[in-house]
Design a protein around this motif. Structure first.
Motif, PDB file in Angstrom:
ATOM      1  N   VAL A 161       0.846  -1.196   0.000  1.00  0.00           N
ATOM      2  CA  VAL A 161       0.000   0.000   0.000  1.00  0.00           C
ATOM      3  C   VAL A 161       0.886   1.253   0.000  1.00  0.00           C
ATOM      4  N   PRO A 162       0.615   2.193  -0.878  1.00  0.00           N
ATOM      5  CA  PRO A 162       1.423   3.430  -0.865  1.00  0.00           C
ATOM      6  C   PRO A 162       1.216   4.178   0.446  1.00  0.00           C
ATOM      7  N   VAL A 163       2.323   4.639   1.032  1.00  0.00           N
ATOM      8  CA  VAL A 163       2.214   5.415   2.269  1.00  0.00           C
ATOM      9  C   VAL A 163       2.857   6.791   2.138  1.00  0.00           C
ATOM     10  N   ALA A 164       3.599   6.995   1.052  1.00  0.00           N
ATOM     11  CA  ALA A 164       4.158   8.332   0.831  1.00  0.00           C
ATOM     12  C   ALA A 164       4.540   8.484  -0.642  1.00  0.00           C
ATOM     13  N   LEU A 165       4.402   9.705  -1.123  1.00  0.00           N
ATOM     14  CA  LEU A 165       4.881  10.078  -2.443  1.00  0.00           C
ATOM     15  C   LEU A 165       6.328  10.481  -2.206  1.00  0.00           C
ATOM     16  N   ALA A 166       7.251   9.631  -2.687  1.00  0.00           N
ATOM     17  CA  ALA A 166       8.642   9.768  -2.279  1.00  0.00           C
ATOM     18  C   ALA A 166       9.168  11.181  -2.439  1.00  0.00           C
ATOM     19  N   GLY A 167       9.686  11.707  -1.349  1.00  0.00           N
ATOM     20  CA  GLY A 167      10.350  12.996  -1.390  1.00  0.00           C
ATOM     21  C   GLY A 167       9.420  14.170  -1.500  1.00  0.00           C
ATOM     22  N   ILE A 168       8.115  13.913  -1.505  1.00  0.00           N
ATOM     23  CA  ILE A 168       7.195  15.024  -1.696  1.00  0.00           C
ATOM     24  C   ILE A 168       6.270  15.183  -0.485  1.00  0.00           C
ATOM     25  N   MET A 169       5.471  14.145  -0.220  1.00  0.00           N
ATOM     26  CA  MET A 169       4.548  14.257   0.891  1.00  0.00           C
ATOM     27  C   MET A 169       4.096  12.868   1.326  1.00  0.00           C
ATOM     28  N   GLY A 170       3.859  12.733   2.634  1.00  0.00           N
ATOM     29  CA  GLY A 170       3.374  11.476   3.165  1.00  0.00           C
ATOM     30  C   GLY A 170       1.896  11.304   2.896  1.00  0.00           C
ATOM     31  N   GLY A 171       1.391  10.126   3.268  1.00  0.00           N
ATOM     32  CA  GLY A 171      -0.011   9.832   3.027  1.00  0.00           C
ATOM     33  C   GLY A 171      -0.855  10.105   4.248  1.00  0.00           C
ATOM     34  N   GLU A 172      -2.129  10.298   3.971  1.00  0.00           N
ATOM     35  CA  GLU A 172      -3.092  10.486   5.044  1.00  0.00           C
ATOM     36  C   GLU A 172      -3.124   9.235   5.935  1.00  0.00           C
ATOM     37  N   ASN A 173      -2.855   8.068   5.282  1.00  0.00           N
ATOM     38  CA  ASN A 173      -3.028   6.785   5.959  1.00  0.00           C
ATOM     39  C   ASN A 173      -1.995   6.485   7.035  1.00  0.00           C
ATOM     40  N   SER A 174      -0.880   7.260   7.070  1.00  0.00           N
ATOM     41  CA  SER A 174       0.150   6.914   8.047  1.00  0.00           C
ATOM     42  C   SER A 174       0.714   8.153   8.726  1.00  0.00           C
ATOM     43  N   GLU A 175      -0.006   9.266   8.653  1.00  0.00           N
ATOM     44  CA  GLU A 175       0.568  10.484   9.227  1.00  0.00           C
ATOM     45  C   GLU A 175       0.484  10.455  10.753  1.00  0.00           C
ATOM     46  N   ILE A 176       1.317  11.273  11.359  1.00  0.00           N
ATOM     47  CA  ILE A 176       1.384  11.361  12.820  1.00  0.00           C
ATOM     48  C   ILE A 176       0.114  12.056  13.319  1.00  0.00           C
ATOM     49  N   THR A 177      -0.516  11.482  14.328  1.00  0.00           N
ATOM     50  CA  THR A 177      -1.683  12.116  14.936  1.00  0.00           C
ATOM     51  C   THR A 177      -1.409  12.285  16.421  1.00  0.00           C
ATOM     52  N   ALA A 178      -2.354  12.878  17.103  1.00  0.00           N
ATOM     53  CA  ALA A 178      -2.190  13.085  18.545  1.00  0.00           C
ATOM     54  C   ALA A 178      -2.078  11.750  19.281  1.00  0.00           C
ATOM     55  N   ASP A 179      -2.591  10.684  18.660  1.00  0.00           N
ATOM     56  CA  ASP A 179      -2.588   9.385  19.334  1.00  0.00           C
ATOM     57  C   ASP A 179      -1.392   8.511  18.974  1.00  0.00           C
TER      58      ASP A 179
END
Lengths: 345, 800
Positions: B313-331
């Motif tokens: 599963v894609p988790v980041a567009l390399a060198g550009i931006m990460g994905g919504e699916n694996s970003e850091i959240t408060a939890d």
């Protein structure tokens, strides 16, 4: 004898009196008839000379002739004087108010950029450069690749490009003509390239269409010193007096080293921190330049080991705006009569 | 890019003021566009402690705080709801000044006087450092009464730096510090040893591996923070980021940004628990694959894009931006930090195509330093532990498909001298060493240098010459004018012709204009140009800025008419004539040919409106006065145009002429169709011409005539001809029939109306007969003239 002389004297007096009174060409003509005509007094007197004793005739004849000549000459003179007087009277009555507006078309108006472009051309032609042209609709190769700007390179971000559906583009600078000219003429080369260029940019200081004037000198053993000499000379010529300049390091993919040239603010020479023209910096950025990149020479079919050169690109629009104190670039392309004629209406 | 001056000085001691340093950096190629001091206005602000916080006795929306200000107590009223007893806050007493220049005083809030105020982040000039709404709460560890500016190190300035695309290395404090060392005499570098992290050991959790399947990513490192607490960053970090123009998010994301600002190496933080699998694979995207970045934008990818995936599963567009699916959240509880090298062109291409530009893609596009990819992870873990107490595993996971050799480039004395007219190799070498290059060898021709991996822009000798030249100073290069060994310059035909033409036009009263090369697509419709006309097919721009400027012009007329409209709309009432020389753009005539760019001249004349004109009609333009302009313009280049009745889709049916130059149809002269003028809201007639000037470019020189020594004898001729018979054809007829003695025929009268049959007109010419070697006798002339009359009569003309 005396009788004749007396008679001549009387005629003369009578004539002079009449001449003074004569007030026009008609009265002068009447006098001529009266004295010199076929039945004129002097003519008749001449005929009557035959009745004189032969010894008196020469004297009388001479006197008569002298009077005739005098009458003739004075009539001429008076005629000229009278004609002048008549002309003047006639002219005076035919008076025209010379402050009336002229009829017909006046001088039009020049466009500041075209004018400036021509002035710049002359300056560089004087330094041995010749004018070269190229297409405004270009291909990627000439506009980018041959200028050492490979596809996807971030340097392309410096120039936002208009594309046609065919994949061709509107040239973003006049530099593609450098490559075309190198391929066409080879080295040595000394050209300037005036023309329109296009970038996707529009605000008070950016117009999607503007002008550039590019220069290129290729020869054996070219130095930055040559570049500085040519450009310093240009600046002095276009602004009317020698101005200080400085060369800052910069980056253009098609030159190495790359520089930007700033000139001393011609308005304040750096002495006015509130100067509107240089914004208090004392310097005006006017062009980018540098030593032609060996890759560009190669793309132009020129051996970079044997030849090198320099190039520069400047904006005649900006030079014109500086020269004429203009602040809005976009009005240059709207054709306002009030702007071009130098006044409101 | 925004650079904090104080922070920069932690890496390089600069013995200059920020202004002096900025001037030097600018001249040497790293342009400092502006220097800002967001906290410049602050005066007499203190750190204070809230001793007692109570509700305002009368106002439910306010609180009253008693503060320990170090020199006693002060009472403040506030509306902020984020405070409690014992909080440390910034405080400005009466007479102190906050960021916007306001001088604080005493103010009554319903019977309670507030002495100055407690301050928000915005009021001290750094809105970005607030981590909550209300008064800025400071960390523990200050003492009451401490000067706020000193305590928070706010006496800093921001250098706004514009970095050229070749200098990716300058997008970091370390890179800038090196540059300062290189270009600022007396600067000294402070040693920073980040250390290479160890790899290969174990992580305290199962991990399946890192796989690099695409050459676009030759080096990938991952470090692990197994148990983190997501919270706001420490105050110092928030201030640093604010001075660097970066928004503070939370301690983990801020850490990656802070470290990136130092080393230039972008990092990405994945929420480890949200990764679909305990593995990372870097691969090319599939054509049409979809991915949603953490800004909630969905992108459709192409196979040139590079993806970070986990469990397929894609988790980041390399060198550009990460994905919504694996970003850091408060939890987020555990974090994996990515530090990698991505091929610049791959990142640049994807970022440009998708229109996503980030701090990371900006740096990757310009090339990061491969030698810093892994050490940056060490720096990150040091920072996280030291500043936030978050522990990062010592071991990093690394995958690598490539190593980087240091490039070597030779600088020869000969080339250096050729460009700079100077060749002190010792000094040149010293300049380069300060920039981080190492002398690695020497020969008779020159020196060889080893290039640091951060400087991917230094690849050929010319690059080294530039480094030497800019550090040494271009002002030291003399100035000379190259000799005219190759002959004089040439203005050339095009410039010559243009000059003649424009001066002629201007002296005939035209205003020279330059209009846009692109026009509104509906102009063809407004000018009624049919499909069959090539001028209907201007090239549309694929990406116009506005519809007004979206099709390349095929005729100069729209630009001129638009300028006229602009003038009329702005109230211009006087007669006006506009003139332009420019190119039009037409499709190729046949398949496979190049498009055509044709140089044209065009003009329009408008008689103004609503104004009584002095001298009446003699001032007014008509088709024939504008015809005279066309003739003059062509004559200025030695050409005599010919005119015949013609048709243009936008031309008045009865007043349109085709203009022929050198036998070639070259343009038109016309009165614009009244219907079109109505639609364009231009009152009154407009006369226009447009002529290709290619044929006017060559300099034709000029052939002078013979001197006439024997005066001509004149005879008039008057005849009645059908209205269909043009003056030009009649003149031609007379010239042919008049024989060799006829020198010229000048039309002096045209009459139509009473006394002349309907459908005809009477034309009178004055004819001049002459011979170059003698005066003609009347009788001879009469014979020739009578013969002409007879011939004309035979042709059917009625002679009068």
């Amino acid at each position: 004898m005396n009788a004749i002389q007396a008679k001549l004297e009387a005629i003369r007096n009578q004539y002079m009196e009449a001449l003074v009174k004569a007030d026009g060409s008609e009265s002068l003509q009447a006098l001529r008839v009266r004295y010199l005509g076929k039945k004129g007094e002097l003519t008749q007197l001449l005929r009557s000379l035959g009745g004189l004793p032969p010894e008196e005739r020469p004297m009388a004849g001479q006197a008569l002739n002298e009077l005739r000549q005098e009458v003739e000459a004075s009539l001429e003179r008076q005629a000229v004087l009278l004609a002048h007087a008549e002309d003047e009277a006639m002219e005076a009555s035919d008076r025209l108010d010379v402050t009336l507006p002229p009829r017909g078309r006046g001088w039009g108006a020049f466009h500041p950029v075209v004018q400036t472009m021509n002035e710049i051309i002359d300056i560089f032609v004087g330094m041995g450069f010749s004018v070269a042209y190229g297409p405004e609709i270009e291909d990627d190769f000439h506009n980018f690749e041959a200028l050492n700007i490979p596809p996807h390179h971030p340097a392309r971000d410096m120039q936002d490009t208009f594309y046609l559906n065919s994949g061709k583009l509107l040239r973003t600078h006049t530099s593609p003509v450098e490559v075309r000219s190198m391929l066409k003429w080879g080295a040595p080369l000394r050209i300037i390239i005036p023309g329109k260029v296009y970038r996707r940019d529009s605000d008070q200081t950016h117009s999607p269409m503007f002008h550039q004037l590019e220069g290129l000198l290729i020869d054996e053993d070219v130095s930055l010193a040559d570049l500085k000499g040519c450009l310093n000379t240009f600046v002095g010529a276009i602004f009317g007096r020698p101005l200080d300049s400085r060369f800052r390091a910069s980056h253009f993919p098609f030159t190495e080293p790359s520089l930007e040239m700033d000139v001393e603010c011609f308005a304040c020479s750096g002495r006015n921190p509130a100067c509107r023209i240089c914004k208090g910096t004392g310097w005006l950025e006017i062009l980018g330049c540098g030593m032609t990149h060996p890759n560009v020479l190669r793309y132009g079919g020129i051996d970079p080991d044997r030849y090198n050169g320099f190039a520069w690109g400047m904006g005649p629009d900006r030079v014109a705006m500086l020269k004429y104190g203009l602040t809005d670039l976009r009005v240059l392309f709207e054709g306002h009569g009030s702007f071009l004629t130098g006044g409101g209406y | 890019m925004q650079i904090s001056w104080n922070w920069l000085n932690e890496y390089c001691r600069i013995p200059l003021s920020p202004e002096e340093a900025a001037a030097r950096l600018t001249v040497t190629g790293c342009e400092v566009e502006d220097i800002q001091r967001p906290c410049k206005a602050l005066r007499d602000l203190k750190v204070a402690r809230i001793e007692r916080l109570a509700a305002h006795p009368e106002r439910a929306d306010l609180f009253v705080a008693d503060l320990d200000t170090g020199r006693g107590r002060s009472r403040c009223v506030t509306a902020a709801r984020n405070l409690k007893n014992g909080d440390w806050v910034p405080y400005g007493g009466p007479g102190s000044v906050i960021a916007d220049g306001t001088v604080l005083g005493r103010r009554d809030f319903d019977s309670i006087a507030s002495e100055g105020m407690m301050l928000s982040a915005e009021e001290i000039g750094l809105p970005g450092i607030a981590d909550e709404f209300g008064i800025l709460r400071l960390p523990q560890g200050f003492s009451a009464g401490e000067d706020l500016v000193e305590a928070l190190e706010l006496d800093d300035c921001i250098l706004e730096v514009s970095v050229t695309p070749n200098r990716g290395d300058l997008l970091s404090l370390l890179g800038l510090a090196r540059e300062c060392l290189g270009v600022i005499p007396g600067a000294s570098l402070k040693p920073t040893d980040m250390g290479e992290p160890s790899s290969g050991g174990n992580w305290p959790l199962s991990w399946d591996g890192l796989y690099l399947e695409d050459p676009g990513c030759p080096l990938y490192g991952l470090s692990l923070a197994p148990s983190v607490q997501i919270e706001p960053s420490p105050m110092k970090t928030r201030i640093r980021l604010a001075f660097s123009g970066v928004r503070s998010i939370n301690n983990v994301v801020d850490a990656t940004n802070l470290v990136m600002l130092i080393t230039g190496q972008p990092l990405h933080a994945f929420d480890l628990d949200r990764l679909p699998a305990r593995e990372i694979t870097v691969r090319g995207a599939k054509e049409g694959e979809r991915f949603t970045t953490l800004d909630s934008r969905e992108h459709v990818l192409s196979d040139a894009d590079l993806l970070i995936t986990s469990g397929g599963v894609p988790v980041a567009l390399a060198g550009i931006m990460g994905g919504e699916n694996s970003e850091i959240t408060a939890d987020t509880k555990s974090v994996a930090f990515e530090s990698a090298y991505f091929e610049p062109l791959r990142v640049s291409r994807t970022a440009r195509r998708l229109g996503v530009g980030t701090e990371a893609s900006y740096r990757f596009s310009r090339g990061v330093d491969p030698s810093r990819v892994l050490p940056t992870l060490s720096l990150l873990s040091n920072y996280l532990l030291g500043q936030t107490g978050q522990r990062v595993e010592k071991e990093v996971r690394v995958a690598r498909t490539r190593t980087w050799e240091k490039r070597k480039v030779v600088l020869t004395r000969k080339k250096l001298h050729r460009v700079l007219l100077w060749d002190d190799m010792k000094e040149a070498s010293a300049f380069l060493e300060r920039l981080g290059l190492k002398e690695a060898g020497s020969s008779e021709e020159g020196l060889e240098f080893e290039i640091p991996t951060a400087r991917a822009d230094l690849a050929i000798e010319e690059d080294l010459i530039e480094e030497v030249g800019r550090v040494r100073g271009y002002e030291l290069v003399p100035s000379r004018i190259p000799p005219l060994l190759r002959g004089t310059g040439h203005v050339g035909d095009e410039v010559e012709a243009h000059r003649r033409i424009r001066i002629t036009a201007m002296s005939r009263g035209y205003l020279e204009v330059v209009t846009y090369s692109f026009i509104h697509p509906r102009w063809t419709e407004w000018l009624r140009i049919p499909e069959s006309d090539p001028r209907c097919h201007g090239f549309p721009l694929a990406n116009p800025i506005s519809q007004d400027q979206s099709v390349m012009r095929t005729t100069l007329l729209p630009g001129l008419l638009q300028a006229l409209q602009t003038n009329i709309r702005s109230g211009w009432k006087d007669p006006i004539r506009l003139f332009e020389v420019g190119r039009v753009f037409l499709p190729a005539e046949k398949e496979g040919d190049e498009h055509r760019e044709i140089l044209r001249m065009a003009g329009i004349a408008w008689n103004g409106r609503d104004r009584r004109i002095l001298y009446d009609n003699s001032m007014k333009d008509d088709l024939l006065s504008v015809k005279a302009d066309v003739v003059s313009l062509c004559q200025s280049r030695g050409l005599m145009p010919e005119f015949c009745a013609g048709r243009e889709p936008f031309g008045h049916v009865g007043q349109t002429a085709r203009v022929t130059l050198d036998g070639e149809p070259s343009g038109y002269l016309m009165s614009l169709k009244p219907g079109i003028l109505r639609e364009l809201e231009i009152p009154g007639p407009v006369f226009a011409f447009e002529v290709d000037i290619e044929s006017m470019l060559p300099d034709r020189g000029f052939r002078f005539g013979q001197v006439v020594r024997f005066p001509a004898v004149y005879r008039d001729i008057s005849l009645i001809a059908s209205l269909d018979t043009t003056v030009a054809s009649l003149e031609k007829e007379i010239r042919i029939l008049g024989g060799p003695l006829l020198r010229g025929a000048v039309l002096f009268d045209v009459y139509q109306g009473k006394g002349i049959p309907e459908g005809t007109r009477s034309l009178a010419f004055s004819l001049a007969y002459g011979d170059s070697s003698r005066t003609l006798r009347d009788q001879e002339v009469d014979e020739v003239h009578d013969a002409l009359r007879r011939n004309l009569a035979e042709k059917g003309f009625v002679l009068r």
